[in-house]
Design a protein around this motif. Structure first.
Motif, short mmCIF file in Angstrom:
data_model
loop_
_atom_site.label_atom_id
_atom_site.label_comp_id
_atom_site.label_asym_id
_atom_site.label_seq_id
_atom_site.Cartn_x
_atom_site.Cartn_y
_atom_site.Cartn_z
N CYS A 1 55.59 21.91 116.22
CA CYS A 1 54.41 22.10 117.05
C CYS A 1 54.71 23.01 118.24
O CYS A 1 55.86 23.37 118.48
CB CYS A 1 53.90 20.74 117.53
N PRO A 2 53.68 23.42 118.99
CA PRO A 2 53.89 24.33 120.12
C PRO A 2 54.87 23.78 121.15
O PRO A 2 54.77 22.63 121.56
CB PRO A 2 52.48 24.47 120.72
N ASN A 3 55.82 24.62 121.54
CA ASN A 3 56.75 24.29 122.63
C ASN A 3 57.55 23.00 122.39
O ASN A 3 57.97 22.35 123.35
CB ASN A 3 55.99 24.19 123.96
N ASP A 4 57.74 22.63 121.12
CA ASP A 4 58.50 21.42 120.78
C ASP A 4 57.93 20.18 121.45
O ASP A 4 58.65 19.22 121.76
CB ASP A 4 59.98 21.58 121.19
N GLN A 5 56.62 20.16 121.67
CA GLN A 5 56.01 19.10 122.47
C GLN A 5 56.21 17.72 121.86
O GLN A 5 56.57 16.75 122.55
CB GLN A 5 54.50 19.36 122.64
N SER A 6 55.98 17.59 120.54
CA SER A 6 56.10 16.27 119.92
C SER A 6 57.54 15.77 119.93
O SER A 6 57.80 14.58 120.15
CB SER A 6 55.57 16.30 118.48
N SER A 7 58.49 16.67 119.67
CA SER A 7 59.89 16.23 119.66
C SER A 7 60.36 15.88 121.07
O SER A 7 61.20 14.99 121.24
CB SER A 7 60.78 17.30 119.03
#
Length: 263
Positions: free
Chosen positions: A222-228
């Motif tokens: 997802c965008p900008n590794d937000q979920s991780s």
């Protein structure tokens, strides 16, 4: 993934694959969304890397119902906050789309894996919204008083080297249900968890059996590794002390030709 909105398309008879959302619908509504014949949708393709929406990795697309208005324009987050100083604001992740819809000026914004509608005259905050997917734990500075725990990043090459050396490491895949289903593989040895359930899963095997100083790497697409990043903070709050986020996530891992396995 680059979350600046690079292109906005009004879709008429052209078919574009994407996640269907109605930004103006109540979050408590459970009726499945449908596309009616002749209905006009707004398609937003999230850019990725230097090629933006033209790159083959730019696969995250949203189809938005009931929000095709006039005078569509893109406004970045800092401009939006400055223009509405002193008002109650949402927590956008990336750029916003300003427009006039049914005579009212407002904004479409991306947050928590979906799109929402902001009306400066009637917005009462996001606390009333429920059933959000990937609820963000890293909030914008204007919306929080305390900073969320910071997370350490790890590159694909660094992770590849650790795996090649057989270092003890647990890899957690928190890609969205759509992204996970669309892929036939995961990073070699990875465990997949839904982000919204990760907090409760910490108390059950296999996570509860891990040593708190076990090195853990989370990744998403997802965008900008937000979920991780959110997943890493959940694990940190669960007592794990060596949690890292794979920089660039799944797409970067594929580019680096990291080892994968079938699901």
């Amino acid at each position: 993934m680059n979350h600046e909105i690079t292109h906005v398309f009004v879709v008429g008879t052209v078919f574009i694959w994407g996640v269907l959302r109605d930004p103006r619908a109540s979050r408590s509504e459970r009726t499945p969304l449908r596309i009616e014949e002749g209905e006009t949708l707004l398609a937003v393709i999230h850019g990725y890397g230097t090629n933006d929406w033209r790159g083959p990795e730019a696969t995250q697309t949203f189809l938005l119902k009931n929000v095709v208005g006039s005078d569509l324009k893109v406004q970045n987050g800092s401009e939006f906050v400055k223009a509405h100083s002193g008002k109650r604001l949402p927590r956008p992740q990336g750029d916003l789309i300003g427009e006039t819809l049914q005579g009212a000026e407002g904004y479409l914004y991306y947050a928590s894996a979906t799109y929402s509608w902001y009306d400066p005259k009637s917005f009462r905050g996001e606390a009333q919204q429920t059933r959000m997917i990937h609820k963000p734990r890293v909030l914008r500075a204007h919306a929080q008083k305390t900073q969320a725990p910071t997370v350490e990043m790890i590159t694909a090459e660094e992770l590849k080297a650790k795996l090649a050396a057989n270092q003890p490491i647990t890899i957690i895949d928190v890609r969205s249900a759509e992204g996970y289903a669309a892929s036939s593989t995961t990073i070699k040895g990875a465990l997949h968890f839904k982000l919204r359930k990760l907090k409760s899963r910490v108390s059950y095997a296999p996570l509860k059996d891990l040593a708190k100083d076990r090195e853990i790497v989370t990744y998403c697409a997802c965008p900008n590794d937000q979920s991780s990043k959110s997943a890493a903070q959940v694990l940190q709050s669960g007592g794990f002390t060596r949690v890292k986020v794979l920089q660039g996530g799944w797409h970067e891992w594929l580019r680096a030709r990291g080892p994968v396995q079938s699901k």
